[in-house]
Write a protein that holds these residues in place. Structure first.
Motif, mmCIF file in Angstrom:
data_model
loop_
_atom_site.group_PDB
_atom_site.id
_atom_site.type_symbol
_atom_site.label_atom_id
_atom_site.label_comp_id
_atom_site.label_asym_id
_atom_site.label_seq_id
_atom_site.Cartn_x
_atom_site.Cartn_y
_atom_site.Cartn_z
ATOM 1 N N ALA A 64 -5.279 8.125 -152.968
ATOM 2 C CA ALA A 64 -4.710 9.148 -151.950
ATOM 3 C C ALA A 64 -3.655 8.713 -151.342
ATOM 4 C CB ALA A 64 -6.025 8.766 -150.841
ATOM 5 N N ALA A 65 -3.086 7.605 -151.192
ATOM 6 C CA ALA A 65 -1.571 7.277 -150.790
ATOM 7 C C ALA A 65 -0.847 7.638 -151.645
ATOM 8 C CB ALA A 65 -1.807 5.645 -150.347
ATOM 9 N N THR A 66 -1.104 7.468 -152.812
ATOM 10 C CA THR A 66 -0.006 8.166 -153.799
ATOM 11 C C THR A 66 0.030 9.656 -153.847
ATOM 12 O OG1 THR A 66 -0.412 6.253 -155.392
ATOM 13 C CG2 THR A 66 0.633 8.326 -156.351
ATOM 14 N N MET A 67 -0.911 10.314 -153.534
ATOM 15 C CA MET A 67 -1.014 11.831 -153.605
ATOM 16 C C MET A 67 -0.042 12.144 -152.294
ATOM 17 S SD MET A 67 -3.979 14.503 -153.109
ATOM 18 C CE MET A 67 -4.362 13.793 -151.432
ATOM 19 N N VAL A 68 -0.340 11.391 -151.135
ATOM 20 C CA VAL A 68 0.252 11.807 -149.810
ATOM 21 C C VAL A 68 1.855 11.657 -149.962
ATOM 22 C CG1 VAL A 68 0.575 11.344 -147.411
ATOM 23 C CG2 VAL A 68 -1.742 11.273 -148.378
ATOM 24 N N ALA A 69 2.177 10.485 -150.474
ATOM 25 C CA ALA A 69 3.456 10.183 -150.866
ATOM 26 C C ALA A 69 4.292 11.315 -151.570
ATOM 27 C CB ALA A 69 3.662 8.539 -151.349
ATOM 28 N N ARG A 70 3.697 11.727 -152.881
ATOM 29 C CA ARG A 70 4.224 12.422 -153.592
ATOM 30 C C ARG A 70 4.426 13.932 -153.113
ATOM 31 N NH1 ARG A 70 4.125 11.057 -159.321
ATOM 32 N NH2 ARG A 70 4.447 13.430 -159.803
ATOM 33 N N THR A 71 3.298 14.229 -152.168
ATOM 34 C CA THR A 71 3.381 15.507 -151.408
ATOM 35 C C THR A 71 4.613 15.633 -150.608
ATOM 36 O OG1 THR A 71 1.065 15.894 -151.749
ATOM 37 C CG2 THR A 71 2.292 17.138 -149.832
ATOM 38 N N VAL A 72 4.814 14.446 -149.739
ATOM 39 C CA VAL A 72 5.973 14.305 -148.829
ATOM 40 C C VAL A 72 7.514 14.589 -149.410
ATOM 41 C CG1 VAL A 72 7.481 12.868 -147.501
ATOM 42 C CG2 VAL A 72 4.987 12.622 -147.502
ATOM 43 N N VAL A 73 7.605 13.842 -150.690
ATOM 44 C CA VAL A 73 8.643 14.444 -151.506
ATOM 45 C C VAL A 73 9.108 15.153 -152.547
ATOM 46 C CG1 VAL A 73 9.463 12.069 -150.810
ATOM 47 C CG2 VAL A 73 8.410 12.408 -153.092
ATOM 48 N N THR A 74 7.896 15.887 -152.815
ATOM 49 C CA THR A 74 7.891 17.104 -153.854
ATOM 50 C C THR A 74 8.153 18.329 -153.270
ATOM 51 O OG1 THR A 74 6.304 15.633 -155.136
ATOM 52 C CG2 THR A 74 6.488 18.234 -155.819
ATOM 53 N N PRO A 75 9.040 19.291 -153.582
ATOM 54 C CA PRO A 75 9.309 20.422 -153.133
ATOM 55 C C PRO A 75 8.340 21.350 -153.719
ATOM 56 C CG PRO A 75 11.396 19.624 -154.453
ATOM 57 C CD PRO A 75 10.198 18.716 -154.666
ATOM 58 N N ALA A 76 7.957 22.230 -152.329
ATOM 59 C CA ALA A 76 6.698 23.223 -152.609
ATOM 60 C C ALA A 76 7.327 24.529 -153.015
ATOM 61 C CB ALA A 76 6.053 23.316 -151.434
ATOM 62 N N ARG A 77 6.883 25.032 -154.086
ATOM 63 C CA ARG A 77 7.489 26.209 -154.454
ATOM 64 C C ARG A 77 6.672 27.488 -154.332
ATOM 65 N NH1 ARG A 77 12.179 24.346 -155.318
ATOM 66 N NH2 ARG A 77 12.496 23.266 -157.068
ATOM 67 N N ARG A 78 5.292 27.113 -153.309
ATOM 68 C CA ARG A 78 4.474 28.158 -153.050
ATOM 69 C C ARG A 78 4.162 27.928 -151.640
ATOM 70 N NH1 ARG A 78 1.523 31.905 -155.535
ATOM 71 N NH2 ARG A 78 -0.436 32.732 -154.652
ATOM 72 N N ARG A 79 4.324 28.902 -150.611
ATOM 73 C CA ARG A 79 4.076 28.641 -149.279
ATOM 74 C C ARG A 79 2.647 29.000 -148.858
ATOM 75 N NH1 ARG A 79 8.616 28.285 -146.145
ATOM 76 N NH2 ARG A 79 7.435 27.350 -144.605
ATOM 77 N N LYS A 80 1.848 28.355 -147.954
ATOM 78 C CA LYS A 80 0.748 28.672 -147.597
ATOM 79 C C LYS A 80 0.604 30.021 -146.935
ATOM 80 C CE LYS A 80 -3.234 26.497 -144.769
ATOM 81 N NZ LYS A 80 -3.558 25.526 -143.812
ATOM 82 N N GLN A 81 -0.312 30.704 -147.376
ATOM 83 C CA GLN A 81 -0.691 31.869 -146.815
ATOM 84 C C GLN A 81 -1.923 31.882 -145.954
ATOM 85 O OE1 GLN A 81 0.709 35.218 -148.291
ATOM 86 N NE2 GLN A 81 1.908 33.309 -148.751
ATOM 87 N N ASP A 82 -1.332 31.802 -144.387
ATOM 88 C CA ASP A 82 -2.211 31.380 -143.212
ATOM 89 C C ASP A 82 -2.689 32.439 -142.205
ATOM 90 O OD1 ASP A 82 0.189 31.152 -142.382
ATOM 91 O OD2 ASP A 82 -0.035 28.962 -141.667
#
Length: 408
Positions: free
Chosen positions: A29-47
């Motif tokens: 879980a900690a690894t996933m969160v850390a990777r999310t912080v520094v990984t560029p998102a190419r798709r934006r949330k449709q909210d």
């Protein structure tokens, strides 16, 4: 006796197995969160749920969790997985069930009446041509190639330049809102791209540095400006772009050409920001702390996918406030919802000698212009006027010293 020992050891074995599973889950879980912080998102949330559209396309009724959904102002509505774009005006009606009806100023492209989902944005302008100003596309030499930028020349030849730095997950279009004002004030503007933003070349690890690496691309833009005749340079940063501008101001070998910083909703302290976002997502505290540890540890770079640890303490300008030496205009909304304004308040308190702080109450994240363009524009215009007066006084003093030197 053997059976008794066996009965005792079995629960311990079970606990050990459960503990191992828990630790593994925690690390994952900690690894996933850390990777999310520094990984560029190419798709934006449709909210945003698009519930209905007026027959003449003059209004749209929406609901959802989007930032600023019911906040007054002018915004952009991307819809149908970004295949369409509309400019929204003020709120017309707000119902008890949370639905909001907003005016539609125009539909730039796409079929709004067929749309069902979308997202609200603060860009408003999506192309430099929409500003009606002279502009040219230029390339800036950076570490891994060339990064495209938009150059807006001043109306008259000027050695004062503003370099505009967009935020995390955004592109140059985010900064277009500021260009007309700086043009009016006699500045040449350079709206830049930087590594991993989808326009500039990616870094080798394809990861954000949260300002710790991106500042090199801003420094390259400063070099470009200086080679093109600039002498006095302002950095204008939005969100993470503010963090990048701050890093540039204290790390760039060309920092002596920077005359000031304009920061809109900036990240002043990444730990505070990441803590806030983790709380918003209701992440367990140990997971958040683990993610921060991974981001900052050399031994964890392969887990996170980074070439080097972030160095979060070095990105905290409540700790590095004493290193700043140029005037700063700081604007932030207390209801930001993404980057908490606490760091901005603390920096303003620590450096009242150079920081002009303009707080907003309900403008959300990087949407201060959208919410109140008059106040936003006046704040920057007044600050620029004061800065110009100070620069003029310094230049007059330098000329006076030069003249006295020639007399001697």
């Amino acid at each position: 006796m053997g059976n008794r020992v066996g009965r005792i050891l079995v629960p311990f074995a079970i606990l050990a197995a459960v503990g191992a599973v828990a630790v593994t889950a925690y690390v994952a879980a900690a690894t996933m969160v850390a990777r999310t912080v520094v990984t560029p998102a190419r798709r934006r949330k449709q909210d945003v749920d698009i519930l209905s559209v007026a027959p003449d396309l003059s209004a749209v009724t929406v609901s959802g969790t989007a930032d600023a959904l019911a906040v007054p102002g002018r915004y952009g509505l991307w819809f149908s997985d970004d295949r369409g774009y509309a400019l929204l005006g003020d709120v017309i009606a707000e119902a008890e069930d949370g639905t909001v009806t907003r005016a539609v100023e125009s539909v730039r492209w796409g079929a709004l009446d067929e749309a069902r989902r979308g997202r609200l944005g603060g860009w408003f302008f999506t192309s430099p041509a929409e500003l009606g100003l002279p502009v040219e596309s230029v390339d800036i030499v950076v570490d891994d190639g060339t990064a495209p930028a938009w150059l807006f020349p001043a109306a008259e030849t000027s050695d004062r330049w503003a370099i505009h730095v967009h935020g995390r997950g955004a592109r140059r279009q985010e900064t277009l809102r500021a260009i007309p004002l700086f043009h009016e004030k006699g500045y040449t503007s350079l709206a830049i791209s930087y590594r991993n933003d989808g326009d500039a070349p990616d870094s080798a690890d394809h990861r954000y540095g949260l300002g710790a690496t991106e500042w090199h691309d801003v420094d390259a833009a400063i070099a470009y400006a200086l080679a093109s005749g600039a002498k006095d340079i302002l950095l204008v940063g939005w969100s993470m772009g503010g963090a990048i501008a701050l890093q540039t101001a204290v790390r760039s070998p060309r920092a002596d050409s920077i005359r000031g910083l304009v920061l809109d909703s900036p990240v002043i302290d990444w730990v505070e920001t990441l803590d806030f976002q983790a709380d918003e997502m209701r992440l367990p505290r140990p997971v958040t702390e683990g993610a921060l540890l991974l981001l900052d540890s050399a031994w964890a770079t392969s887990l996170v996918g980074q070439d080097a640890p972030i160095g979060l303490a070095g990105l905290d300008f409540t700790l590095r406030a004493h290193e700043l030496s140029v005037p700063v205009l700081l604007m932030h909304s207390d209801d930001d919802g993404y980057v908490p304004a606490g760091g901005s308040h603390r920096l303003a308190h620590l450096r009242p000698d150079i920081v002009t702080f303009v707080p907003f109450a309900q403008a959300k994240h990087t949407k201060l212009w959208n919410y109140d363009p008059v106040r936003w524009t006046n704040a920057i215009a007044d600050w620029l006027d004061e800065l110009s007066a100070d620069l003029g006084a310094v230049n007059d003093e330098d000329t006076s010293y030069s003249a006295r030197g020639e007399d001697r």
